[in-house]
Motif scaffolding. Structure first.
Motif, PDB file in Angstrom:
ATOM      1  N   ALA A 135       0.846  -1.195   0.000  1.00  0.00           N
ATOM      2  CA  ALA A 135       0.000   0.000   0.000  1.00  0.00           C
ATOM      3  C   ALA A 135       0.876   1.237   0.000  1.00  0.00           C
ATOM      4  CB  ALA A 135      -0.919   0.009   1.222  1.00  0.00           C
ATOM      5  N   SER A 136       0.356   2.319  -0.541  1.00  0.00           N
ATOM      6  CA  SER A 136       1.037   3.608  -0.473  1.00  0.00           C
ATOM      7  C   SER A 136       0.542   4.354   0.759  1.00  0.00           C
ATOM      8  CB  SER A 136       0.747   4.444  -1.726  1.00  0.00           C
ATOM      9  OG  SER A 136       1.323   3.852  -2.861  1.00  0.00           O
ATOM     10  N   VAL A 137       1.478   4.881   1.515  1.00  0.00           N
ATOM     11  CA  VAL A 137       1.160   5.649   2.717  1.00  0.00           C
ATOM     12  C   VAL A 137       1.607   7.083   2.460  1.00  0.00           C
ATOM     13  CG1 VAL A 137       1.652   5.946   5.179  1.00  0.00           C
ATOM     14  CG2 VAL A 137       1.394   3.643   4.220  1.00  0.00           C
ATOM     15  N   THR A 143       4.584  13.427   1.416  1.00  0.00           N
ATOM     16  CA  THR A 143       5.622  12.414   1.249  1.00  0.00           C
ATOM     17  C   THR A 143       4.968  11.051   1.067  1.00  0.00           C
ATOM     18  OG1 THR A 143       7.164  13.661   2.649  1.00  0.00           O
ATOM     19  CG2 THR A 143       7.651  11.331   2.285  1.00  0.00           C
ATOM     20  N   HIS A 144       5.408  10.302   0.047  1.00  0.00           N
ATOM     21  CA  HIS A 144       4.853   8.978  -0.252  1.00  0.00           C
ATOM     22  C   HIS A 144       5.802   7.885   0.253  1.00  0.00           C
ATOM     23  CE1 HIS A 144       2.269  11.377  -2.760  1.00  0.00           C
ATOM     24  NE2 HIS A 144       1.645  10.321  -3.256  1.00  0.00           N
ATOM     25  N   TYR A 145       5.217   6.941   0.977  1.00  0.00           N
ATOM     26  CA  TYR A 145       5.978   5.787   1.436  1.00  0.00           C
ATOM     27  C   TYR A 145       5.337   4.522   0.864  1.00  0.00           C
ATOM     28  CZ  TYR A 145       7.494   9.145   5.043  1.00  0.00           C
ATOM     29  OH  TYR A 145       7.971  10.243   5.706  1.00  0.00           O
ATOM     30  N   GLU A 146       6.179   3.531   0.584  1.00  0.00           N
ATOM     31  CA  GLU A 146       5.670   2.231   0.182  1.00  0.00           C
ATOM     32  C   GLU A 146       5.668   1.311   1.401  1.00  0.00           C
ATOM     33  OE1 GLU A 146       4.248   1.332  -2.682  1.00  0.00           O
ATOM     34  OE2 GLU A 146       4.438   3.460  -3.147  1.00  0.00           O
ATOM     35  N   ALA A 147       4.498   0.779   1.736  1.00  0.00           N
ATOM     36  CA  ALA A 147       4.351  -0.055   2.924  1.00  0.00           C
ATOM     37  C   ALA A 147       4.050  -1.492   2.533  1.00  0.00           C
ATOM     38  CB  ALA A 147       3.224   0.485   3.800  1.00  0.00           C
ATOM     39  N   PRO A 164       9.265   1.221   6.789  1.00  0.00           N
ATOM     40  CA  PRO A 164      10.610   1.336   7.363  1.00  0.00           C
ATOM     41  C   PRO A 164      11.019   2.771   7.664  1.00  0.00           C
ATOM     42  CG  PRO A 164      10.607  -0.178   5.500  1.00  0.00           C
ATOM     43  CD  PRO A 164       9.264   0.482   5.511  1.00  0.00           C
ATOM     44  N   GLU A 165      10.646   3.703   6.784  1.00  0.00           N
ATOM     45  CA  GLU A 165      11.052   5.107   6.964  1.00  0.00           C
ATOM     46  C   GLU A 165      10.441   5.748   8.214  1.00  0.00           C
ATOM     47  OE1 GLU A 165      11.134   4.234   2.524  1.00  0.00           O
ATOM     48  OE2 GLU A 165       9.881   3.766   4.258  1.00  0.00           O
ATOM     49  N   LEU A 166       9.369   5.157   8.733  1.00  0.00           N
ATOM     50  CA  LEU A 166       8.711   5.729   9.925  1.00  0.00           C
ATOM     51  C   LEU A 166       9.229   5.122  11.222  1.00  0.00           C
ATOM     52  CD1 LEU A 166       5.002   5.973   8.692  1.00  0.00           C
ATOM     53  CD2 LEU A 166       6.754   7.762   8.755  1.00  0.00           C
ATOM     54  N   ASP A 167      10.176   4.201  11.110  1.00  0.00           N
ATOM     55  CA  ASP A 167      10.785   3.613  12.299  1.00  0.00           C
ATOM     56  C   ASP A 167      11.530   4.700  13.077  1.00  0.00           C
ATOM     57  OD1 ASP A 167      11.947   2.026  14.215  1.00  0.00           O
ATOM     58  OD2 ASP A 167      12.873   0.629  12.810  1.00  0.00           O
ATOM     59  N   GLY A 168      11.208   4.852  14.345  1.00  0.00           N
ATOM     60  CA  GLY A 168      11.820   5.884  15.174  1.00  0.00           C
ATOM     61  C   GLY A 168      10.932   7.103  15.376  1.00  0.00           C
ATOM     62  N   PHE A 169       9.863   7.247  14.600  1.00  0.00           N
ATOM     63  CA  PHE A 169       8.909   8.341  14.781  1.00  0.00           C
ATOM     64  C   PHE A 169       7.951   8.016  15.930  1.00  0.00           C
ATOM     65  CE2 PHE A 169      10.563   9.362  10.714  1.00  0.00           C
ATOM     66  CZ  PHE A 169      10.291  10.705  10.477  1.00  0.00           C
ATOM     67  N   GLU A 170       7.673   9.015  16.752  1.00  0.00           N
ATOM     68  CA  GLU A 170       6.762   8.813  17.877  1.00  0.00           C
ATOM     69  C   GLU A 170       5.318   9.035  17.429  1.00  0.00           C
ATOM     70  OE1 GLU A 170       7.201   7.698  20.911  1.00  0.00           O
ATOM     71  OE2 GLU A 170       9.362   7.411  20.567  1.00  0.00           O
ATOM     72  N   PRO A 171       4.423   8.114  17.741  1.00  0.00           N
ATOM     73  CA  PRO A 171       3.016   8.294  17.365  1.00  0.00           C
ATOM     74  C   PRO A 171       2.323   9.288  18.289  1.00  0.00           C
ATOM     75  CG  PRO A 171       3.248   6.294  18.641  1.00  0.00           C
ATOM     76  CD  PRO A 171       4.648   6.835  18.449  1.00  0.00           C
TER      77      PRO A 171
END
Length: 277
Positions: A135-137, A143-147, A164-171
């Motif tokens: 899916a595209s996030v 910014t487009h991420y591939e999930a 993967p690119e959102l690893d380390g981001f706080e929700p």
């Protein structure tokens, strides 16, 4: 002679005295009339002003009535200062939450989702993902991420994506233990009809609603008055007072008095953790 002169003077004096008396009487009557007229004008003006003031005050109080006003009636600060502070706080909260909310796009569907943890996992509705493996996030800044699809529940309407690119981001803070009740002020964030990060407001109408839609079982749903439409599925339901995500939007009824339904996070946490592991 002297008396004659004196007599003549007395006559003039008497005439003058009578004239002065008449003038004084006329002046008194005029003053009385003026006072009465001024009093009448004053009463009419006061009544008109009182009537208008009462109407305006009532209208302003109705327009400005809020929990802040009710809870601070004895405080000297102007109400509009408190209202501005509350609005700024809510606006800041929404801005922060929107950074963790995404548009989810597959080859067949479009919906919403939000960051679940600081390991790059995003959750959305299972019916948004359907049978897709990817899916595209899309983030708020476009910014487009591939999930990749980490897992899809077969009976609860929830799916987990990994970015993967959102690893380390706080929700944005999530409430996964507490159940909220009717009357709770809430807001939703989602991407209905392609409009990214749209916000709607409402409250929880009832709780513990159970629905069966296609193959998905919905238990203990929040029924909400906030407007959600196609594309809102998978977006967060947020407690406006506690400023935490408390549910995931999933469905709605149709017609004039349409209501929305959101799955409480406390019902999803165990399933999400199983899908991640």
């Amino acid at each position: 002679m002297v008396r004659g002169i004196c007599g003549k003077r007395r006559g003039r004096a008497e005439k003058k005295g009578l004239s002065d008396a008449r003038q004084r009487k006329t002046g008194v009557l005029g003053a009385v009339v003026l006072i009465v007229f001024a009093s009448f004008i004053g009463i009419v003006t006061y009544q008109a002003f009182s009537s208008n003031s009462s109407h305006i005050t009532v209208e302003l109080l109705k327009e400005r009535k809020s929990p802040v006003l009710d809870s601070n009636v004895d405080k000297p600060l102007p109400t509009f200062f408190k209202e501005q502070d509350e609005e700024l706080s809510t606006a800041s909260m929404i801005e922060e939450a929107q950074q963790s909310v995404y548009t989810i796009v597959t080859t067949e569907e479009q919906g919403s989702g939000f960051l679940y943890n600081n390991e790059g996992h995003v959750i959305t509705s299972a019916h948004v993902i359907n049978d897709s493996a990817f899916a595209s996030v899309i983030a708020e800044d476009d910014t487009h991420y591939e999930a990749t699809v980490e897992g899809i529940s077969e009976f609860m309407d929830v799916a987990v994506l990994y970015v993967p690119e959102l690893d380390g981001f706080e929700p944005f803070p999530l409430e996964t233990d507490q159940q909220y009740g009717a009357g709770e002020d809430v807001l939703t964030i989602g991407s209905p009809e392609g409009m990214q990060n749209t916000v709607t407001y409402g409250e929880i109408i009832t709780t513990e609603e159970n629905l069966l839609i296609e193959e998905y079982e919905y238990e203990d749903l929040y029924e909400i008055s906030a407007d959600i439409i196609e594309g809102s599925s998978g977006g967060p339901l947020i407690s406006e007072n506690d400023q935490v995500i408390i549910g995931m939007n999933a469905a709605r009824t149709f017609g004039e008095n349409a209501v929305g339904y959101s799955v409480p996070l406390y019902k999803l946490e165990e399933i999400i953790e199983d899908l991640i592991s």
